[in-house]
Design a protein around this motif. Structure first.
Motif, short mmCIF file in Angstrom:
data_model
loop_
_atom_site.label_atom_id
_atom_site.label_comp_id
_atom_site.label_asym_id
_atom_site.label_seq_id
_atom_site.Cartn_x
_atom_site.Cartn_y
_atom_site.Cartn_z
N LYS A 149 78.58 -20.21 160.93
CA LYS A 149 77.84 -21.04 161.90
C LYS A 149 77.27 -20.13 162.97
O LYS A 149 77.99 -19.52 163.75
N ALA A 194 71.88 -21.52 162.75
CA ALA A 194 71.93 -22.46 161.62
C ALA A 194 73.23 -22.18 160.86
O ALA A 194 73.88 -21.17 161.09
N ALA A 195 73.58 -23.06 159.97
CA ALA A 195 74.80 -22.89 159.17
C ALA A 195 74.43 -22.27 157.82
O ALA A 195 73.38 -22.59 157.26
N SER A 196 75.29 -21.41 157.32
CA SER A 196 75.08 -20.77 156.02
C SER A 196 76.33 -20.93 155.17
O SER A 196 77.39 -20.41 155.53
N VAL A 207 75.58 -29.30 153.51
CA VAL A 207 75.60 -28.83 154.90
C VAL A 207 74.44 -29.46 155.66
O VAL A 207 74.60 -29.94 156.79
N LYS A 208 73.26 -29.47 155.05
CA LYS A 208 72.08 -30.08 155.67
C LYS A 208 72.30 -31.58 155.87
O LYS A 208 71.98 -32.13 156.93
N CYS A 268 73.36 -30.09 159.84
CA CYS A 268 73.14 -28.70 160.26
C CYS A 268 71.87 -28.15 159.64
O CYS A 268 71.54 -28.48 158.50
N ALA A 269 71.18 -27.30 160.36
CA ALA A 269 70.05 -26.59 159.80
C ALA A 269 70.59 -25.52 158.84
O ALA A 269 71.61 -24.89 159.11
N VAL A 270 69.91 -25.35 157.70
CA VAL A 270 70.33 -24.37 156.70
C VAL A 270 69.09 -23.60 156.24
O VAL A 270 68.12 -24.21 155.78
#
Length: 171
Positions: free
Chosen positions: A75, A78-80, A104-105, A109-111
């Motif tokens: 995190k 954006a989150a990966s 995740v999206k 969260c932005a991915v």
């Protein structure tokens, strides 16, 4: 649709739709390679979390109609998602990662990136809107395969390694 698909289902679907259907009907027996991978995962998780600046714990995500576990979630802005693998690279692994990115999206969260790791080797993948849409489509397709009749058997080179070859009878 009653079945809630997971990124693991996408991995199995991309391997072989019939394998996915059989695994949900008969279960997946633990192979020696799977057991070795599970045994090595805790140490790899700690190493990778430190290398990527993340918490060394899996993250469960429930997106309503789909759900699953991300091995590690980095995190930042954006989150990966991070997918830990201990075996050899396979093209199906990226689709599992994209399905995790979709979850995740869906969780808000932005991915933009994700990671696939093979042992201590880390590969960073860009994740586009098109890949997220393809992952959503694959999750839907996985649920349809599981809910439907068995897909027809198709003989490929993968059959030699398949746990279900005795009951699959590919033509």
């Amino acid at each position: 649709m009653w079945y809630r698909p997971t990124p693991w289902d996408v991995l199995e679907l991309e391997w072989c739709p019939r394998y996915l259907w059989l695994s949900k009907r008969h279960g997946v027996p633990m192979t020696p390679n799977m057991a070795a991978g599970r045994g090595a995962e805790a140490g790899l998780r700690r190493f990778l979390a430190k290398a990527l600046g993340a918490e060394p714990k899996p993250v469960y995500i429930d997106a309503g109609w789909a759900h699953g576990v991300v091995d590690i979630l980095v995190k930042r802005v954006a989150a990966s998602p991070v997918e830990i693998k201990t075996g050899l690279p396979r093209r199906e692994h990226k689709w599992q990662l994209y399905a995790e990115a979709y979850l995740v999206k869906a969780a808000g969260c932005a991915v933009y990136t994700g990671y696939i790791t093979y042992g201590e080797k880390i590969y960073r993948l860009q994740i586009s809107k098109a890949e997220l849409k393809a992952a959503e489509t694959l999750l839907v397709k996985a649920a349809e395969v599981i809910e439907g009749p068995p897909p027809p058997p198709v003989k490929t080179g993968k059959c030699a390694y398949c746990q279900y070859r005795a009951i699959c009878t590919p033509t």
